[in-house]
Motif scaffolding. Structure first.
Motif, mmCIF file in Angstrom:
data_model
loop_
_atom_site.group_PDB
_atom_site.id
_atom_site.type_symbol
_atom_site.label_atom_id
_atom_site.label_comp_id
_atom_site.label_asym_id
_atom_site.label_seq_id
_atom_site.Cartn_x
_atom_site.Cartn_y
_atom_site.Cartn_z
ATOM 1 N N ASN A 145 -12.496 -3.664 -13.040
ATOM 2 C CA ASN A 145 -11.701 -3.389 -12.067
ATOM 3 C C ASN A 145 -12.191 -3.226 -10.423
ATOM 4 O OD1 ASN A 145 -9.530 -2.677 -11.100
ATOM 5 N ND2 ASN A 145 -9.806 -0.492 -11.210
ATOM 6 N N LEU A 146 -12.587 -4.497 -10.492
ATOM 7 C CA LEU A 146 -13.240 -4.771 -8.642
ATOM 8 C C LEU A 146 -12.313 -5.301 -7.965
ATOM 9 C CD1 LEU A 146 -16.010 -5.302 -7.162
ATOM 10 C CD2 LEU A 146 -15.384 -8.005 -7.603
ATOM 11 N N ASP A 147 -12.596 -4.785 -6.741
ATOM 12 C CA ASP A 147 -11.303 -5.355 -5.748
ATOM 13 C C ASP A 147 -12.188 -5.715 -4.038
ATOM 14 O OD1 ASP A 147 -8.894 -5.588 -4.746
ATOM 15 O OD2 ASP A 147 -7.331 -4.117 -5.550
ATOM 16 N N VAL B 269 -14.776 -0.169 -6.747
ATOM 17 C CA VAL B 269 -15.063 -0.987 -8.016
ATOM 18 C C VAL B 269 -14.969 0.174 -9.254
ATOM 19 C CG1 VAL B 269 -17.068 -0.632 -8.108
ATOM 20 C CG2 VAL B 269 -16.651 -2.278 -9.549
ATOM 21 N N THR B 270 -15.138 -0.115 -10.401
ATOM 22 C CA THR B 270 -14.759 0.984 -11.611
ATOM 23 C C THR B 270 -17.044 1.111 -12.345
ATOM 24 O OG1 THR B 270 -12.456 1.837 -12.135
ATOM 25 C CG2 THR B 270 -13.776 2.775 -13.606
ATOM 26 N N ILE B 271 -17.133 2.048 -12.637
ATOM 27 C CA ILE B 271 -18.879 1.643 -13.097
ATOM 28 C C ILE B 271 -18.428 3.035 -14.304
ATOM 29 C CG2 ILE B 271 -21.275 2.602 -12.662
ATOM 30 C CD1 ILE B 271 -20.939 1.196 -9.840
ATOM 31 N N CYS B 272 -18.883 1.890 -15.330
ATOM 32 C CA CYS B 272 -18.856 2.786 -16.584
ATOM 33 C C CYS B 272 -20.432 3.041 -17.298
ATOM 34 C CB CYS B 272 -17.368 1.970 -17.453
ATOM 35 S SG CYS B 272 -16.120 1.591 -17.099
ATOM 36 N N PHE B 273 -20.221 3.548 -18.272
ATOM 37 C CA PHE B 273 -21.289 3.481 -19.127
ATOM 38 C C PHE B 273 -20.781 4.495 -19.783
ATOM 39 C CE2 PHE B 273 -22.615 8.023 -16.716
ATOM 40 C CZ PHE B 273 -22.283 7.963 -15.698
ATOM 41 N N GLU B 274 -22.099 5.200 -20.902
ATOM 42 C CA GLU B 274 -21.554 5.697 -21.893
ATOM 43 C C GLU B 274 -23.807 6.670 -22.086
ATOM 44 O OE1 GLU B 274 -20.246 4.343 -26.252
ATOM 45 O OE2 GLU B 274 -22.247 4.227 -26.696
ATOM 46 N N THR B 275 -23.299 7.836 -22.828
ATOM 47 C CA THR B 275 -24.601 8.527 -23.252
ATOM 48 C C THR B 275 -24.163 9.254 -24.666
ATOM 49 O OG1 THR B 275 -23.599 10.736 -21.483
ATOM 50 C CG2 THR B 275 -24.932 9.130 -20.080
ATOM 51 N N ILE C 91 -15.732 3.972 -7.954
ATOM 52 C CA ILE C 91 -16.637 4.097 -6.559
ATOM 53 C C ILE C 91 -15.702 3.229 -5.744
ATOM 54 C CG2 ILE C 91 -18.319 2.800 -5.324
ATOM 55 C CD1 ILE C 91 -18.805 5.124 -7.556
ATOM 56 N N ASP C 92 -14.890 4.014 -4.648
ATOM 57 C CA ASP C 92 -13.758 3.485 -4.115
ATOM 58 C C ASP C 92 -13.932 3.334 -2.239
ATOM 59 O OD1 ASP C 92 -13.793 6.499 -3.094
ATOM 60 O OD2 ASP C 92 -11.611 6.818 -3.835
ATOM 61 N N ASP C 93 -13.391 3.174 -1.193
ATOM 62 C CA ASP C 93 -13.472 3.454 0.380
ATOM 63 C C ASP C 93 -14.808 2.393 0.598
ATOM 64 O OD1 ASP C 93 -13.016 4.691 2.773
ATOM 65 O OD2 ASP C 93 -14.181 6.153 2.259
ATOM 66 N N ARG C 94 -14.447 1.160 -0.023
ATOM 67 C CA ARG C 94 -15.979 0.517 0.092
ATOM 68 C C ARG C 94 -15.109 -0.547 1.313
ATOM 69 N NH1 ARG C 94 -19.920 2.071 -0.894
ATOM 70 N NH2 ARG C 94 -18.350 4.651 -0.101
ATOM 71 N N ASP C 95 -16.200 -1.198 1.991
ATOM 72 C CA ASP C 95 -15.751 -2.120 2.872
ATOM 73 C C ASP C 95 -16.092 -3.855 2.060
ATOM 74 O OD1 ASP C 95 -15.858 -1.079 5.363
ATOM 75 O OD2 ASP C 95 -18.197 -1.075 4.877
ATOM 76 N N ALA C 96 -14.487 -4.454 2.063
ATOM 77 C CA ALA C 96 -14.334 -5.897 1.791
ATOM 78 C C ALA C 96 -16.056 -6.881 2.115
ATOM 79 C CB ALA C 96 -13.661 -6.363 2.447
ATOM 80 N N ASP C 97 -15.570 -7.439 1.295
ATOM 81 C CA ASP C 97 -17.135 -8.779 1.397
ATOM 82 C C ASP C 97 -18.582 -8.518 1.355
ATOM 83 O OD1 ASP C 97 -18.398 -11.357 0.981
ATOM 84 O OD2 ASP C 97 -17.472 -12.003 2.759
ATOM 85 N N THR C 98 -18.980 -7.259 0.302
ATOM 86 C CA THR C 98 -19.567 -6.533 0.954
ATOM 87 C C THR C 98 -20.967 -6.200 0.249
ATOM 88 O OG1 THR C 98 -19.114 -5.099 2.218
ATOM 89 C CG2 THR C 98 -21.363 -4.855 2.265
ATOM 90 N N PHE D 39 -22.810 -4.458 -6.939
ATOM 91 C CA PHE D 39 -21.584 -5.171 -7.115
ATOM 92 C C PHE D 39 -21.498 -6.018 -5.623
ATOM 93 C CE2 PHE D 39 -21.234 -1.043 -6.469
ATOM 94 C CZ PHE D 39 -19.890 -1.080 -5.536
ATOM 95 N N VAL D 40 -20.640 -6.966 -5.533
ATOM 96 C CA VAL D 40 -20.214 -7.118 -4.498
ATOM 97 C C VAL D 40 -18.352 -7.198 -4.666
ATOM 98 C CG1 VAL D 40 -19.947 -9.193 -2.945
ATOM 99 C CG2 VAL D 40 -21.614 -9.209 -3.938
ATOM 100 N N THR D 41 -17.912 -6.482 -3.147
ATOM 101 C CA THR D 41 -16.751 -6.223 -2.773
ATOM 102 C C THR D 41 -15.754 -7.511 -2.898
ATOM 103 O OG1 THR D 41 -17.115 -5.749 -0.904
ATOM 104 C CG2 THR D 41 -16.592 -4.058 -2.316
#
Ligand SMILES: [Fe+2]
Length: 474
Positions: free
Chosen positions: A33-35, A39-45, A86-93, A111-113
């Motif tokens: 779900n990148l925008d 982005v959403t970062i998923c993992f399992e433990t 993971i929100d409130d990121r800058d675009a194209d970064t 990741f790159v937004t």
């Protein structure tokens, strides 16, 4: 002195026993779900507790996002699924990240937004990666992932049958190992296939799908969704549950028509790509095509001018035009390859463009007015290439699409300084093929399918009865 050393050993041992066990991630991390700004970062433990993702524009990180896992217990084993936004990121970064959980800190990933200005981008499509297990790897699947990493896409899609049995925890365990190096750094957009439509040992493929993936449209069933990325609109459809999902939501509620209508009304998008698992035709001997895709979806694609539909299910490459819609079968991601029908041969079929029995993937380079679609075998040789063209999309004035200066800073190249990824000059200095020359490879073979698998041999856990030549069914 000797007694003192023994006491120190005893104290140390007690401390170790009292500490919580260090937890390895049992899956991931991976991107969803990148925008532009998130982005959403998923993992399992296998250990409960707060999970943390450290994020920053360099490996000093600097920000920490936390979340709790959702417990899942099966056969007495409990794991915890994390989906941390993971929100409130800058675009194209470019952002670096690492996961911290249970005393373990992962290596660095990134990741790159999405850019907020019009610029060329690349995405990859492949499919039918199923097969393999921990300790018994699927060599072709892993080779495809390595090749896709080398292509450097912004996004990648799997056209379905990601695993042999969608209900099998063992199958998914291997999938996340095989794709780890790619999906940790590039967001995966998965398509639900008939092998995901599985039930085993009290679990269903849908259960696992919902736990593992976080598609862009949280208001819909997670096996179908849509989103925009730059000037493209992407729509993912689940044709496996056509009676319970596709028909009610697409036919009765009109979701697909509304979605495509909105995309056509959006001035910023000028290309639309659809994704589903079972194509409306087949060049595999003994197969016809999927009835729902043929009778329900293709007319809608035609009405709204969808540029191309990416499919899987048949384990080879094929391109076919039906009702003016480009259907591309890219099912060469690791499952045993299929032979083509010998009568009628594919190249004699109306609408035929290309076919090739190989493990492969597709690279799509999207520029403002042209899409270049290429299929590559895993050895890098070209199978097929074609282009699609549209009038340019309309983006805000500050995101210029016309270059009128001496410094190349946009998506259209009209000066002597060629410094972008668009090739529009006579001196070819980049990796994008901008000609209309089709250098397809040769091809050769005919026709199944329905939504209900009816082939002669059933060899999988998904109730698949295809007349497969892989001993695995479908
Ligand atoms: Fe399939």
């Amino acid at each position: 002195m000797r007694t003192g050393k023994i006491m120190l050993w005893i104290v140390g041992l007690c401390l170790l026993i009292s500490l919580p066990a260090a937890a390895d991630l049992t899956k991931g991390p991976y991107l969803q779900n990148l925008d532009i700004d998130r982005v959403t970062i998923c993992f399992e433990t296998d250990l409960d507790g707060q999970g943390a993702v450290e994020v920053g524009t360099d490996t000093g990180y600097g920000e920490t996002f936390t979340g709790q896992g959702t417990a899942f217990t099966h056969d007495g084993v409990t794991v915890y699924q994390y989906k941390i936004a993971i929100d409130d990121r800058d675009a194209d970064t470019l952002y670096h990240y690492r996961v911290v959980h249970g005393g373990v800190t992962t290596e660095d990933f990134s990741f790159v937004t999405e850019p907020d200005h019009l610029t060329p981008f690349r995405f990859v499509v492949f499919g039918d990666s199923r097969g393999g297990a921990i300790g018994s790897p699927n060599i072709e699947h892993e080779a495809a992932i390595a090749a896709i990493i080398d292509e450097g896409p912004a996004l990648y899609f799997n056209t379905g049958d990601l695993v042999s049995g969608g209900a099998s925890l063992d199958n998914w365990a291997y999938f996340f190992v095989a794709e780890h190096d790619l999906m940790a750094n590039v967001p995966l957009y998965p398509i639900f296939g008939n092998h995901e439509d599985d039930e085993e040992d009290g679990l269903t493929g849908d259960d696992n799908w919902g736990r593992y993936f976080a598609p862009p449209d949280a208001n819909r069933h997670p096996t179908y969704y849509s989103f925009d990325y730059l000037n493209a609109h992407f729509v993912v459809i689940d044709v496996e549950k056509w009676e319970t999902l596709l028909v009610p939501d697409i036919l009765q509620n009109g979701w697909l028509r509304d979605d495509l209508d909105a995309a056509n009304e959006n001035p910023k998008t000028n290309f639309t790509f659809a994704f589903l698992h079972e194509p409306p035709f087949s060049y595999k001997a003994g197969r016809t095509g999927n009835t729902a895709t043929l009778l329900i979806l293709n007319p809608i694609f035609r009405d709204y001018g969808v540029d191309a539909v990416f499919e899987g299910h048949d384990h080879f490459y094929a391109r076919h035009e039906m009702g003016g819609i480009n259907h591309i079968v890219t099912g060469g991601g690791g499952a045993p390859l299929y032979d083509f029908q010998t009568w009628p041969q594919p190249q004699t079929m109306p609408g035929y463009h290309a076919h090739d029995k190989s493990n492969h993937y597709m690279v799509i380079d999207l520029e403002p007015e042209i899409a270049t679609l290429r299929a590559f075998r895993l050895d890098g040789t070209l199978i097929d290439e074609f282009t699609l063209e549209h009038d340019p999309p309309v983006w805000p004035a500050d995101d210029d699409t016309v270059d009128d200066d001496t410094v190349d800073d946009d998506t259209v190249d009209d000066d002597t300084l060629d410094d972008d990824t668009l090739d529009d000059d006579t001196g070819d200095d980049d990796e994008i093929d901008d000609d209309a020359t089709d250098d397809d490879a040769v091809d050769d073979d005919a026709v199944d399918d329905d939504t209900l698998d009816d082939d002669a041999v059933d060899d999988d856990a998904a109730g698949d009865d295809d007349d497969d030549d892989d001993g695995c069914g479908c």
